[in-house]
Each structure stands twice: as C-alpha cells, then as structure tokens.
Design an enzyme around this catalytic site. Sequence first.
Site, PDB file in Angstrom:
ATOM      1  N   CYS A   2       0.834  -1.196   0.000  1.00 46.80           N
ATOM      2  CA  CYS A   2       0.000   0.000   0.000  1.00 46.80           C
ATOM      3  C   CYS A   2       0.870   1.247   0.000  1.00 46.80           C
ATOM      4  O   CYS A   2       1.835   1.360   0.756  1.00 46.80           O
ATOM      5  CB  CYS A   2      -0.955   0.074   1.184  1.00 46.80           C
ATOM      6  SG  CYS A   2      -2.149  -1.258   1.206  1.00 46.80           S
ATOM      7  N   ARG A  27       4.120  -0.299  -4.678  1.00 48.29           N
ATOM      8  CA  ARG A  27       3.793  -0.803  -3.351  1.00 48.29           C
ATOM      9  C   ARG A  27       2.480  -1.574  -3.327  1.00 48.29           C
ATOM     10  O   ARG A  27       2.130  -2.203  -2.321  1.00 48.29           O
ATOM     11  CB  ARG A  27       3.716   0.353  -2.358  1.00 48.29           C
ATOM     12  CG  ARG A  27       4.974   1.159  -2.254  1.00 48.29           C
ATOM     13  CD  ARG A  27       4.818   2.257  -1.242  1.00 48.29           C
ATOM     14  NE  ARG A  27       4.709   1.719   0.098  1.00 48.29           N
ATOM     15  CZ  ARG A  27       5.738   1.503   0.903  1.00 48.29           C
ATOM     16  NH1 ARG A  27       6.951   1.813   0.512  1.00 48.29           N
ATOM     17  NH2 ARG A  27       5.561   1.002   2.098  1.00 48.29           N
ATOM     18  N   TRP A  73      -2.649  -2.772  -1.838  1.00 47.76           N
ATOM     19  CA  TRP A  73      -2.306  -4.188  -1.982  1.00 47.76           C
ATOM     20  C   TRP A  73      -3.211  -4.899  -0.988  1.00 47.76           C
ATOM     21  O   TRP A  73      -3.063  -4.755   0.226  1.00 47.76           O
ATOM     22  CB  TRP A  73      -0.836  -4.429  -1.644  1.00 47.76           C
ATOM     23  CG  TRP A  73      -0.399  -5.829  -1.907  1.00 47.76           C
ATOM     24  CD1 TRP A  73      -0.044  -6.370  -3.095  1.00 47.76           C
ATOM     25  CD2 TRP A  73      -0.261  -6.879  -0.944  1.00 47.76           C
ATOM     26  NE1 TRP A  73       0.302  -7.692  -2.943  1.00 47.76           N
ATOM     27  CE2 TRP A  73       0.181  -8.030  -1.635  1.00 47.76           C
ATOM     28  CE3 TRP A  73      -0.477  -6.972   0.432  1.00 47.76           C
ATOM     29  CZ2 TRP A  73       0.409  -9.248  -0.993  1.00 47.76           C
ATOM     30  CZ3 TRP A  73      -0.243  -8.179   1.072  1.00 47.76           C
ATOM     31  CH2 TRP A  73       0.200  -9.296   0.353  1.00 47.76           C
ATOM     32  N   ASN A  97      -1.991   2.065   5.602  1.00 46.05           N
ATOM     33  CA  ASN A  97      -1.072   1.001   5.195  1.00 46.05           C
ATOM     34  C   ASN A  97      -0.777   0.194   6.441  1.00 46.05           C
ATOM     35  O   ASN A  97      -0.295   0.744   7.434  1.00 46.05           O
ATOM     36  CB  ASN A  97       0.218   1.606   4.627  1.00 46.05           C
ATOM     37  CG  ASN A  97       1.267   0.545   4.339  1.00 46.05           C
ATOM     38  OD1 ASN A  97       0.939  -0.621   4.140  1.00 46.05           O
ATOM     39  ND2 ASN A  97       2.520   0.943   4.316  1.00 46.05           N
ATOM     40  N   GLY A  98      -1.072  -1.101   6.404  1.00 48.66           N
ATOM     41  CA  GLY A  98      -0.821  -1.949   7.575  1.00 48.66           C
ATOM     42  C   GLY A  98      -1.975  -2.899   7.806  1.00 48.66           C
ATOM     43  O   GLY A  98      -2.810  -3.101   6.908  1.00 48.66           O
ATOM     44  N   GLU A 477      17.978 -17.746  -6.650  1.00 46.27           N
ATOM     45  CA  GLU A 477      17.584 -16.396  -7.051  1.00 46.27           C
ATOM     46  C   GLU A 477      17.040 -16.403  -8.490  1.00 46.27           C
ATOM     47  O   GLU A 477      16.036 -15.756  -8.785  1.00 46.27           O
ATOM     48  CB  GLU A 477      18.789 -15.446  -6.907  1.00 46.27           C
ATOM     49  CG  GLU A 477      18.603 -14.053  -7.463  1.00 46.27           C
ATOM     50  CD  GLU A 477      17.426 -13.286  -6.880  1.00 46.27           C
ATOM     51  OE1 GLU A 477      16.783 -13.762  -5.936  1.00 46.27           O
ATOM     52  OE2 GLU A 477      17.121 -12.213  -7.423  1.00 46.27           O
ATOM     53  N   LYS A 481      13.254 -15.255  -9.513  1.00 48.11           N
ATOM     54  CA  LYS A 481      13.029 -14.155 -10.467  1.00 48.11           C
ATOM     55  C   LYS A 481      12.099 -14.612 -11.588  1.00 48.11           C
ATOM     56  O   LYS A 481      11.178 -13.915 -11.969  1.00 48.11           O
ATOM     57  CB  LYS A 481      14.387 -13.711 -11.020  1.00 48.11           C
ATOM     58  CG  LYS A 481      14.592 -12.295 -11.274  1.00 48.11           C
ATOM     59  CD  LYS A 481      15.000 -11.423 -10.113  1.00 48.11           C
ATOM     60  CE  LYS A 481      14.146 -11.512  -8.887  1.00 48.11           C
ATOM     61  NZ  LYS A 481      14.672 -10.851  -7.728  1.00 48.11           N
ATOM     62  N   GLU A 484       8.401 -15.137 -10.287  1.00 47.78           N
ATOM     63  CA  GLU A 484       7.616 -13.977  -9.849  1.00 47.78           C
ATOM     64  C   GLU A 484       7.192 -13.073 -11.004  1.00 47.78           C
ATOM     65  O   GLU A 484       6.151 -12.435 -10.925  1.00 47.78           O
ATOM     66  CB  GLU A 484       8.320 -13.186  -8.743  1.00 47.78           C
ATOM     67  CG  GLU A 484       9.498 -12.362  -9.155  1.00 47.78           C
ATOM     68  CD  GLU A 484      10.102 -11.585  -7.994  1.00 47.78           C
ATOM     69  OE1 GLU A 484       9.363 -10.963  -7.238  1.00 47.78           O
ATOM     70  OE2 GLU A 484      11.341 -11.604  -7.865  1.00 47.78           O
ATOM     71  N   HIS A 500      17.717 -37.628  -6.479  1.00 45.84           N
ATOM     72  CA  HIS A 500      17.037 -38.146  -5.286  1.00 45.84           C
ATOM     73  C   HIS A 500      15.536 -37.885  -5.358  1.00 45.84           C
ATOM     74  O   HIS A 500      14.862 -37.882  -4.322  1.00 45.84           O
ATOM     75  CB  HIS A 500      17.675 -37.541  -4.028  1.00 45.84           C
ATOM     76  CG  HIS A 500      19.116 -37.906  -3.901  1.00 45.84           C
ATOM     77  ND1 HIS A 500      19.523 -39.181  -3.552  1.00 45.84           N
ATOM     78  CD2 HIS A 500      20.247 -37.213  -4.154  1.00 45.84           C
ATOM     79  CE1 HIS A 500      20.847 -39.232  -3.566  1.00 45.84           C
ATOM     80  NE2 HIS A 500      21.316 -38.047  -3.932  1.00 45.84           N
ATOM     81  N   LYS A 599       6.001  -4.381  -3.611  1.00 49.46           N
ATOM     82  CA  LYS A 599       7.326  -4.216  -3.023  1.00 49.46           C
ATOM     83  C   LYS A 599       7.165  -3.793  -1.572  1.00 49.46           C
ATOM     84  O   LYS A 599       6.134  -3.285  -1.187  1.00 49.46           O
ATOM     85  CB  LYS A 599       8.082  -3.135  -3.803  1.00 49.46           C
ATOM     86  CG  LYS A 599       9.577  -3.377  -3.796  1.00 49.46           C
ATOM     87  CD  LYS A 599      10.263  -2.560  -4.835  1.00 49.46           C
ATOM     88  CE  LYS A 599      11.748  -2.771  -4.784  1.00 49.46           C
ATOM     89  NZ  LYS A 599      12.156  -4.071  -5.314  1.00 49.46           N
TER      90      LYS A 599
END
Length: 604
Positions: A2, A27, A73, A97-98, A477, A481, A484, A500, A599
Amino acid sequence: MCGIIGFTGKLEAQEILLEGLEKLEYRGYDSAGIAYFKENGSISIRKTAGKVKDLRAICDENTATCGIGHTRWATHGGVTNANAHPHKCGNVALIHNGIIENYHELVATYDLEKDLISETDTEVAAALFNKFYDGENPIAAIQKVVPLLKGSFAFCIIFKNNPDMIYAVRNVSPMVAATCKDGSFIASDLTAFIQYSKKYFIVPEYAILTMSKEGISLQELDGTPIEPEFLEVNWDITAAQKDGYPTFMLKEINEQPAAITRTIAPRIHNGLPDFSADNIPESLFENCHDITIIACGTAMYAGMVGKTLIQDFLGIPVTVAIASEFRYEKPVITEDSLVIVVSQSGETIDTLEALRLAKTKTAKTLAIVNVKGSSIARESNYVLYTHAGPEIAVASTKAYTVQTAAFYLIACKLGLVQNKLTKTEALEFIQNLQNVSDNIAEILKLSANIEELTKRMLNATDTFFIGRGLDYTLSMEGALKLKEISYIHAEAYAAGELKHGTIALISEGVPVIALATQGHVYSKVISNIREVKARGAYVILLSMEENVTDASICDVHIPLPKVPDQFAIFEAVVVLQMIAYYTSTGKGLNADQPRNLAKSVTVE
Ligand code: F6R
C-alpha cells in the site's frame, strides 16, 4: 505494501496525489483512490478497483489544495471498489497502510457493524475515529483511538470541519514527511514527493503529525512537542524515472555496474576494505565465532551467497535464516554471534521483527540496507548502506547485486581481521571485486541474444535451475526471479540432489538452466547436466568456457567472461535476471508489476 500520500499547500492537490500514486504504485496496484476537501469544506472521494490510471479516468476537475491518496495491496477483503481506500465514515476519511489485527474485537466492543460497508480492517479504524471525533478536535480523537489499535498502521486522516488539515500517525508501517514553500507532504516513501523536497523526516512511531498549509507540527501522543529530525537524500527524481527504458526492471538491471561501484568504492581504501566511514568498528568482526544472516526473498538469497562465500573462504560457520521463521523460533545465538540482516527497503516487517529478536541476544547486529533512515537501518547496531538508488520494479535486481557485493567486502574484512587472509590475498580479492562492474557491463551486451533464447521458454510450464556451491545459491535467485515475473513454475536444485527424486519431473523439452562456473565441482555439474539432457531436458548452460559444443551437454551455451570462480556469480546472475525479464515481456506481462505482489512487505 500500500502506498499513501497526502498534500496540503498552495498547489492543486489532485495532480500531486495522482502523480505521487503513480510513483508509489510499486507498493500495491489492486485499487486506488483519493479524498480531498471541496470548497464548501465537505469531503469528496474518488476510488476504484484497478490501477492509478483507472483512478485518473474517474477523477473530476477540481481546485482542491488538500487531499490524501492511496494505492492498495489487498490484505483484508477482495479487490473491489468498496474495499478501496480512502474509507469515509461520518466526518472522517482516511487511508491506511498496515493491518489492524484486533478489528473484529473493535467492531464488537464499539458497536461499529452498522457503520461498515466494506470488508476491510481499515474501515473499522475510520468508524472508530469517527466515533471519537467530536466534530472539532481531531487530536483528541487520535489520542483516544490509537491506544485501542493492535497491529501495524500508517494513517493519513482528514476530518470534516478541519479543512485543509491532514493528520497522520503510524506504528511500524513507514511514513515520511516534508515541508517546503509549496506546502506539506506525507507519503509511504519519498519517491512520491522528491521533486518538491529532498529534505524529509521519518514520522516517529506513535507521534501525531499535523499538516497545514503553513507547515507541520509533531507531538507525542500525550501532546509533548517533538522536533522532526530532517534527513536529505543524495538522489533526485531522475533516479526514480524510467529514463528511456520501457520498464523500471530493465533500467535497474542496466544500472548494476554503477550501483556496485557506488556501493564498494567508498569502502575501499588503499585496495582494502574499510568501514570506518560507516562507523563499523573492527571489533565487530574480531570476536565473531559464528554468523547468522536473516532476510526474506531475494535479500535472503544474497545472504545465501554470503554464507557460502564466508564459510568456504574463511571457515566461519554461517546460518541463513528466513526472517518470517526466525522471528518465531528460539534463536541459538550468543553475544559473540554476528547477526547480519539484509533488506532493500529496510521496512520488511518480518526482517525488522527478526532483528528485534536478535538484539535481545547480541549487540552485534549489522544491517545491509538500501533505504536510508529506514526502520531496520535505524534499529540495527550498525548499518552498511548499499547505494543502489531507488529500486522501483517489484522484482529486485540491482539491490541483490549490491547486497552481494557488500557480503564480499564483509568477507574480506573478516578474513583480514581474523588473520585468515593475508594482505596480498585481500588486495587481489578486492581487485577482483572492483572488476565486477566492468564484467557485468560486458554481460549486458548479450541482452539481444538472451531475449532470443527466451522464446524457447515462453510456453514452458516448469523449469529447473541447477548448480553446485555458489551456483546453487544463484539458482535459487534465478528461479525466484523467473516465477515472480513470468508465472512459470521454477525450482532450484543443488545439481547433485536431482537424482534423489526431482529428476522424475524432467521430460522432453523441460528447460533446465544449468550453472557451471565453479571449477572444483565443474565435472560433477556437467555429469548432472548430462543426466537431465539424457532425459530430454532443454539445457541452457552458463559457464566460463569459451565454447561448449557437445550436444550431449547443452542446447544453448552462454559463455561468461573468465574471472576467478568466486566472482562469476555477479555475471551469471545478470544473465538469470535477463532470462526472467525477457520471458516475462515475451509473454506480454508487466515485469514491473507482477500479479499478487508488491514491493516492501510491511505486513506479516
Ligand atoms: C523478489 C523480491 C523480494 C524481496 C523481499 C525482501 O524479487 O524483491 O523477494 O527481496 O521481499 O525485501 P527487502 O529486501 O525490502 O527486505
């Protein structure tokens, strides 16, 4: 998580809010909205599910000079118009936001059900502020409501009968503010208003900020005045613009050589690592018997590189902990343990809470953080700022490479302080680190080839990234990437582990991105690659060989510039970032704003 912005001053607010929201959209981009005071003092709201451009389309023309804006978000309640912020209840409108964790209890205790039309925790807060607002004194309402709230919050609130005033209060969730000749600004981060002011301050937790056209005032909840502590940024608005690139992600991939140089150069003196300008004492490294690295996501994968490097190179035991796990564990660390937390934003709530827990056990906490003055930077005993500049794309790229470079500096310092490295070895090591930027610049020239080869990936449903040692840490990584931003399932495996179980998933045409840059395990990895190749995998091999023409090893070979093994990961990761990027754009996706993500994860 947010984005929030507020402005009151001499300029028209709506465009400032919309432009600010566009900058904060990374965000959260599920829905967006604004609220402003009309000339008659009433509050008008425009909000919609969708992006800021959708909000822009429903805004009217107005000359209001005070307003608040939000990009969401979703946490509580789906992506709907009703759940979008601002939430208005009676005489109060706010953005948040929260997460208000006790919102169910608040609804029951204060009989708020009848006031609610959305499914959000935020609207409960709006109803509560309204309940305690007497129509005249916003501060009194805030003083009564804030102690009732559990959870994290950054609120910007406007109250009817107090036109052109914005009130703000926060716990955990970030909020910065500024005041200048044009008026007063508040936002989740300063990219939203940096073209108006490079001087800003972090709104202290549980302080009440009052913003008027004349300026700002800050007070503790009990009314005691506080002086804001101003900071100044060393980058400007151009750093937060696309600068001719089609996306922020591509721009940030290309910024890596400069970002690494900016990060390491100030910490190298006479060819050796030197953290004295960061006020990090040598004693931090002298007695450290073990290291715990704590982070989330990509930052944690940078930590994995740090672990493998430090352990193999110096023989110091290193553990990497997922912050969201660590914070609820019983950590086995002592006062001699060095704890390194890694975070681009410096606001990731799990990393922050993990740091707080670690600090109960040791005073040796060191944060590798990109955002100046962020919570993690402020709360850690020591901080090593990376200088990536603002990272706007949701998928982290340049932040990862500078975090990794910071680990190389730390490893070298540890080695010297603990007499595990000679001065000659350290000088050579740092010289190699200084060469990394030029090597990455070479790799960036391969972008057209990499874009071409990703055509083969566009229809893949599963992919695998394999490697050993440092290459394995990089595989994690690379896989993150790809998934996402391209939504293709990707898994990272230690190359020797495939047989295995996982090798059962390899069938005709499944892409395997194989990393083979580590000489001591090169032949082992090549054997593992042959195993997947024999089962039909489409293998893209990254190695420092000039040529690999053996069709039983790979379908495509990407040759990396020859460097000492320890340093190959910097080149290789840029290739992996480009594979993810061009796969995403090749599928017609928005690489900057992948679905479901945002983010700066400031909620649990
Ligand atoms: C992935 C990504 C995330 C972040 C993670 C930690 O591309 O960006 O996995 O690395 O959310 O964020 P920071 O570094 O801000 O703590």
